[in-house]
Design a protein around this motif. Structure first.
Motif, mmCIF file in Angstrom:
data_model
loop_
_atom_site.group_PDB
_atom_site.id
_atom_site.type_symbol
_atom_site.label_atom_id
_atom_site.label_comp_id
_atom_site.label_asym_id
_atom_site.label_seq_id
_atom_site.Cartn_x
_atom_site.Cartn_y
_atom_site.Cartn_z
ATOM 1 N N ARG A 151 0.862 -1.195 0.000
ATOM 2 C CA ARG A 151 0.000 0.000 0.000
ATOM 3 C C ARG A 151 0.894 1.239 0.000
ATOM 4 O O ARG A 151 1.577 1.515 0.979
ATOM 5 C CB ARG A 151 -0.894 0.014 1.236
ATOM 6 C CG ARG A 151 -2.001 -1.022 1.192
ATOM 7 C CD ARG A 151 -2.696 -1.084 2.510
ATOM 8 N NE ARG A 151 -1.712 -1.381 3.574
ATOM 9 C CZ ARG A 151 -2.042 -1.518 4.839
ATOM 10 N NH1 ARG A 151 -3.278 -1.379 5.216
ATOM 11 N NH2 ARG A 151 -1.121 -1.792 5.743
ATOM 12 N N ARG A 179 -0.513 -1.287 -4.538
ATOM 13 C CA ARG A 179 -1.846 -0.808 -4.173
ATOM 14 C C ARG A 179 -1.710 0.685 -3.908
ATOM 15 O O ARG A 179 -1.475 1.115 -2.791
ATOM 16 C CB ARG A 179 -2.356 -1.557 -2.951
ATOM 17 C CG ARG A 179 -2.728 -2.993 -3.295
ATOM 18 C CD ARG A 179 -3.015 -3.799 -2.072
ATOM 19 N NE ARG A 179 -4.074 -3.228 -1.255
ATOM 20 C CZ ARG A 179 -4.277 -3.545 0.011
ATOM 21 N NH1 ARG A 179 -3.490 -4.404 0.592
ATOM 22 N NH2 ARG A 179 -5.255 -2.992 0.684
ATOM 23 N N ILE A 181 -2.508 4.428 -3.295
ATOM 24 C CA ILE A 181 -3.548 5.179 -2.608
ATOM 25 C C ILE A 181 -3.276 6.659 -2.818
ATOM 26 O O ILE A 181 -2.132 7.109 -2.726
ATOM 27 C CB ILE A 181 -3.564 4.832 -1.109
ATOM 28 C CG1 ILE A 181 -3.970 3.370 -0.944
ATOM 29 C CG2 ILE A 181 -4.526 5.724 -0.353
ATOM 30 C CD1 ILE A 181 -3.688 2.821 0.415
ATOM 31 N N ASP A 196 -1.027 2.910 8.303
ATOM 32 C CA ASP A 196 -2.131 2.508 7.435
ATOM 33 C C ASP A 196 -1.626 2.227 6.041
ATOM 34 O O ASP A 196 -2.290 1.568 5.248
ATOM 35 C CB ASP A 196 -3.174 3.623 7.369
ATOM 36 C CG ASP A 196 -3.987 3.677 8.627
ATOM 37 O OD1 ASP A 196 -4.278 2.598 9.156
ATOM 38 O OD2 ASP A 196 -4.313 4.778 9.085
ATOM 39 N N ILE A 197 -0.468 2.794 5.724
ATOM 40 C CA ILE A 197 0.143 2.512 4.429
ATOM 41 C C ILE A 197 1.545 1.993 4.687
ATOM 42 O O ILE A 197 2.127 2.208 5.745
ATOM 43 C CB ILE A 197 0.192 3.774 3.544
ATOM 44 C CG1 ILE A 197 0.767 4.947 4.324
ATOM 45 C CG2 ILE A 197 -1.187 4.124 3.016
ATOM 46 C CD1 ILE A 197 0.922 6.205 3.504
ATOM 47 N N ASP B 145 -8.580 1.507 5.215
ATOM 48 C CA ASP B 145 -8.899 0.441 4.278
ATOM 49 C C ASP B 145 -10.383 0.117 4.254
ATOM 50 O O ASP B 145 -11.199 0.857 4.770
ATOM 51 C CB ASP B 145 -8.082 -0.813 4.636
ATOM 52 C CG ASP B 145 -6.856 -0.921 3.746
ATOM 53 O OD1 ASP B 145 -6.830 -0.195 2.744
ATOM 54 O OD2 ASP B 145 -5.948 -1.702 4.055
ATOM 55 N N GLU B 146 -10.703 -1.047 3.687
ATOM 56 C CA GLU B 146 -12.094 -1.469 3.574
ATOM 57 C C GLU B 146 -12.806 -1.434 4.921
ATOM 58 O O GLU B 146 -13.968 -1.078 5.010
ATOM 59 C CB GLU B 146 -12.169 -2.894 3.039
ATOM 60 C CG GLU B 146 -12.208 -3.094 1.557
ATOM 61 C CD GLU B 146 -12.844 -1.987 0.752
ATOM 62 O OE1 GLU B 146 -12.076 -1.158 0.243
ATOM 63 O OE2 GLU B 146 -14.056 -1.930 0.633
ATOM 64 N N SER B 226 -10.336 7.256 -0.179
ATOM 65 C CA SER B 226 -10.540 6.066 -0.978
ATOM 66 C C SER B 226 -9.660 6.127 -2.203
ATOM 67 O O SER B 226 -9.163 7.192 -2.567
ATOM 68 C CB SER B 226 -11.999 5.959 -1.410
ATOM 69 O OG SER B 226 -12.175 4.799 -2.176
#
Lengths: 369, 279, 259
Positions: A151, A179, A181, A196-197, B145-146, B226
């Protein structure tokens, strides 16, 4: 009832016909008088209240008051706007005719121009800005090749977008392999802190995370090919440049003065100090300018390197489907203002022009570095 | 519609007896359709007019033709469907999760006096918090995330489903429950044969509100954080200064909203007939 | 909302929040959780104290409420206007109704990108967005309320020789008042949701507001501030509801409503 309905329909159809046929209006004639304000938009956030913005030669010029000095006597006042949403947000304000001059990166400027926004590129301001890949300190990611499937935050639509794609391509990857973002710089910093990443492509303004010990540099464009770096420039709305060339010239001169002052190695420490006033640690700039002079990064020259970078960005924008139309870079650049400023300040030969690859064009100036 | 002729007084149709009567009803319906289409058409004409006269810059008011072209491109490249599929999956999971939790919570509140005494005050208080206010806190705990999207949307579904389930069950007339007792129904039997049919309209109302809230919250979360989905398409179009993408996304969001509403209405009418059969 | 009017207060409702607080306290004390991720309650209190003391909270609150109520007033007026028009005129309903019911389906927040581009990053676009969010529920409820006015009531009005204006102020609006009030209440809820949403999604530099406060807290990873901001946002939502219900009761009593 049927009759009334038919009348209404006829009215609407007539309206539609008029709408389709009516000729577009003529543009307003020029007004030569000096404007009361020149609205300058910056594709970067400021801090505090009143807003403090000190980085780059533009921030330095603002902090030292050189732009105000240049405008003195012309009856024009500079009004500044700062955008957390970076280039894309500046473009929106420009479209709404809320700005006259803007400082933004190559890609957003090209996207706007391709979308039909009437601007001119009047001054290169920040060139060869580095891109950093930041990761948490204990992350297993050691380089670009490790990013596969991870990510990764990329601030899309800014001038980092295309260099990141080129960096990935140079390592046999594309955005689809990770991925990706889309975060603005503040969100990316927060997300990196909270993990989170896995990684984020950021600029010098985010190196404070390294100082704070929450991130590590896994890759940077320092010392690498200059074609992987980011470029930014000052643009004027076509309308404003045509009506008030004198105002544009004055602002450009103020920035060139700052670039000259910052280029002097004797001022290096003070330049970094001024830049760090926005809350950046001094070490960020020491890292960012390791083995490099400030002079090499604030050159206001429209040399083959800069033109090549903008042309390359045009190609990239189309290749990645970020822009619709084609932009003719040569016709977009308006060098009159910077040429005049360099001549007036007797700086025509101060900066070294670079070739398309970022190498000095002449041996004389190469030895001066 | 039958009251129409009363309220409007003498209809012009009635004044034209030469027209065959059986044509009148379809004609009138066509007339209503035509009337309803007038305003959209007028708006469309205004849009075209505004584009031609450059009321707003072309970059921020894309011409209709360009929007139409982008819609085609996005549809045929499959991009629009991908975004939509992701968004719908998020809504689907959230309706399932939030709706299920809401059903349980609402049933507990409705059936048990003790549950009501302990939980209802807290629930009523928290239900008045705007859902979007939770999102930053959820980001802190769940990341971006999701999990964040599903949690935020589920929360939006949970509240109306719980409220309506609770209300529906509390509103069941006592005699109906007494009937169940007379027949010596077991608990599942009572739930299935008495409570569910009696509370069904309210339950369904909750589901409907829940789905609509889910769609609302989805767009918010996708705009905020997102990298895919229909809300992200708007962010993307904006960053590229390609407003036609934003308009395409808006039209899609409206169309899906409309489809959801129609589907729920259809299901409601089916439910009503099932209910009549159950009694 | 069913606030307990019973003479004996039921304290069992206080148990879940008390348990939650206790668990929160214990988690911090016993080191079950990471204190940066879940700050102990006293830290949130400290943040609250700081914000209350420095007046920052009141400035943010005032800014948010001004946006909220300004947008709500605009949207509610427009909503009542359109609702009455759709309710009294079949023609208006046929012409405008389908478009209104279709546009209503566009999820509220989908308007934000276009609005902010057209009107710019400023309070104007936020207020318009808030107005739009309040508009739909008010218009819909007003329409239904006005539609519910019976023919018989109209007959009476005709017998009394009411002018069009009298019909509106003496018949239609009072008769539809309960529904209009329900719509206004819903509009108020949506307006507050939209206020916070707009402050999250349209952050303008140097702007203040509760949403902006929370966004700043998140950017600085100040979880205590995020929690405090969220509680403040929720508290305002609850307070707005309370005030509205009080006004509603007074208004309906003044109208001579039996309830």
């Amino acid at each position: 009832m049927i009759r009334r309905l038919i009348y209404l329909w006829l009215a609407v159809l007539a309206g539609a016909a008029i709408a389709a046929e009516a000729p577009p209006p003529q543009p307003a004639p020029p007004q030569p008088a000096a404007p009361k304000v020149v609205r300058i938009g910056v594709a970067s956030p400021a801090v505090g209240n009143p807003p403090l913005y000190t980085t780059g030669s533009l921030g330095l010029a603002r902090y030292k008051g050189w732009i105000d000095e240049e405008l003195k006597g012309s009856g024009t006042r500079a009004q500044w706007f700062f955008f957390k949403g970076a280039g894309p947000a500046v473009n929106e304000a420009l479209t709404n005719k809320q700005l006259d001059l803007v400082f933004q990166g190559d890609l957003p400027a090209i996207m706007a121009r391709a979308a039909g926004l009437k601007t001119r590129l009047v001054l290169p301001v920040a060139i060869r800005s580095n891109v950093y890949l930041l990761v948490p300190p204990d992350s297993p990611i050691r380089g670009i090749a490790d990013l596969k499937g991870k990510r990764v935050s990329i601030f899309r639509g800014t001038n980092a977008h295309l260099p990141v794609n080129r960096i990935l391509a140079a390592h046999g990857l594309s955005e689809r392999d990770l991925r990706a973002i889309n975060f603005d710089n503040a969100s990316a910093q927060a997300a990196l802190t909270t993990r989170d990443i896995d990684a984020a492509f950021l600029g010098v303004e985010s190196l404070k995370l390294v100082e704070q010990g929450v991130a590590r540099i896994a890759y940077s464009t320092q010392g690498g090919p200059a074609v992987l770096t980011r470029q930014s420039g000052l643009l004027a709305s076509d309308d404003f440049a045509a009506r008030h060339p004198d105002t544009v010239r004055r602002v450009v001169r103020g920035v060139v003065r700052a670039a000259y002052w910052a280029s002097d190695d004797a001022h290096r420490a003070e330049v970094f100090k001024v830049w760090s006033l926005m809350g950046y640690p001094l070490s960020s700039f020491e890292t960012d300018y390791r083995d490099q002079s400030v002079k090499a990064r604030v050159s206001p020259l429209f040399d083959p390197f800069l033109i090549g970078r903008y042309q390359d960005a045009v190609t990239g924008a189309q290749q990645f489907r970020l822009a619709r139309g084609k932009v003719d870079v040569a016709a977009w650049i308006d060098r009159r203002f910077v040429d005049a400023a360099l001549k007036e300040l007797k700086l025509e030969h101060y900066w070294t022009p670079l070739d398309a690859q970022g190498r000095p064009l002449t041996t004389r100036s190469a030895s001066a570095r | 519609m039958t009251s129409l002729s009363n309220t409007l007084g003498p209809l012009p149709l009635a004044a034209a007896p030469s027209w065959p009567a059986r044509l009148a009803a379809p004609l009138r319906r066509a007339g209503h359709w035509a009337a309803g289409l007038l305003l959209p058409l007028a708006l469309f004409a205004l849009w075209q007019y505004a584009v031609r006269h450059q009321w707003l810059a072309e970059q921020i008011l894309p011409p209709p033709a360009l929007v139409w072209q982008s819609l085609g491109e996005l549809w045929y490249s499959g991009e629009l469907r991908d975004h939509l599929a992701i968004s719908l999956a998020r809504v689907g999971w959230s309706v399932l999760l939030g709706g299920g939790a809401g059903l349980v919570l609402g049933a507990a509140l409705g059936l048990s006096r003790t549950a009501r005494a302990y939980l209802l005050p807290s629930f009523e208080l928290v239900a008045q918090f705007p859902v979007v206010g939770w999102v930053p806190l959820l980001i802190v705990f769940l990341g971006i995330d999701e999990a964040l999207k599903v949690a935020a949307i589920s929360l939006a579904v949970l509240v109306p489903v719980t409220v309506n389930t609770h209300r529906g069950i509390v509103g069941i007339p006592r005699p109906l429950l007494d009937v169940g007792r007379v027949y010596r129904f077991t608990v599942p039997q009572t739930l299935w044969r008495v409570v569910l049919p009696a509370a069904a309209p309210s339950l369904f109302n909750g589901l409907r509100q829940g789905v609509m809230q889910a769609w609302l919250t989805l767009v918010f979360v996708e705009l905020l954080a997102s990298s895919e989905g229909i809300g992200y398409l708007m962010v993307w179009g904006r960053q590229l200064l390609q407003l036609d993408l934003v308009v395409v996304a808006m039209l899609t969001i409206g169309a899906v909203g409309l489809a959801l509403d129609l589907a729920l209405r259809w299901a409601e009418s089916r439910l009503a007939s099932w209910r009549r059969g159950a009694f | 909302m069913t606030t307990s009017h019973s003479a004996r207060r039921d304290y069992r409702g206080l148990v879940p929040p008390a348990l939650l607080l206790l668990a929160w306290f214990a988690a911090g004390r016993l080191g079950w959780t990471n204190p940066t991720l879940i700050p102990p309650p006293e830290q949130v209190l400290a943040v609250a104290w700081h914000y209350l003391g420095s007046g920052e909270l009141f400035r943010a609150l005032a800014a948010s409420l001004a946006r909220d109520l300004g947008g709500f007033a605009l949207g509610a007026l427009a909503g009542i206007g359109l609702g009455v028009l759709l309710g009294v005129s079949r023609w208006a309903e046929r012409l405008l109704g389908p478009t209104f019911h279709t546009l209503k389906q566009i999820s509220l927040f989908a308007w934000i990108p276009l609005l902010s581009i057209w009107l710019g990053y400023n309070d104007g676009s936020r207020v318009v967005f808030i107005a739009v969010s309040a508009f739909y529920p008010v218009a819909l409820a007003t329409f239904e309320g006005v539609r519910g006015v019976t023919r018989a009531q109209f007959e009476v009005a005709r017998v009394h020789g009411f002018t069009a204006r009298q019909r509106l102020t003496r018949l239609i609006l009072p008769a539809a008042a309960p529904q209009i009030l329900t719509g206004l209440n819903l509009g108020l809820v949506y307006a507050w949701l939209a206020t916070i949403g707009a402050e999250f999604l349209l952050p303008a530099y140097g702007d203040i507001g509760l949403g902006d406060t929370v966004i700043r807290g998140r950017a600085a990873f100040n979880v205590a501030l995020v929690i405090f901001g969220m509680l403040a946002i929720g508290g305002v939502g609850v307070a707005l509801n309370r005030v509205f219900h009080r006004l509603e009761r007074r208004l309906l009593r003044w109208r001579g409503d039996p309830r």
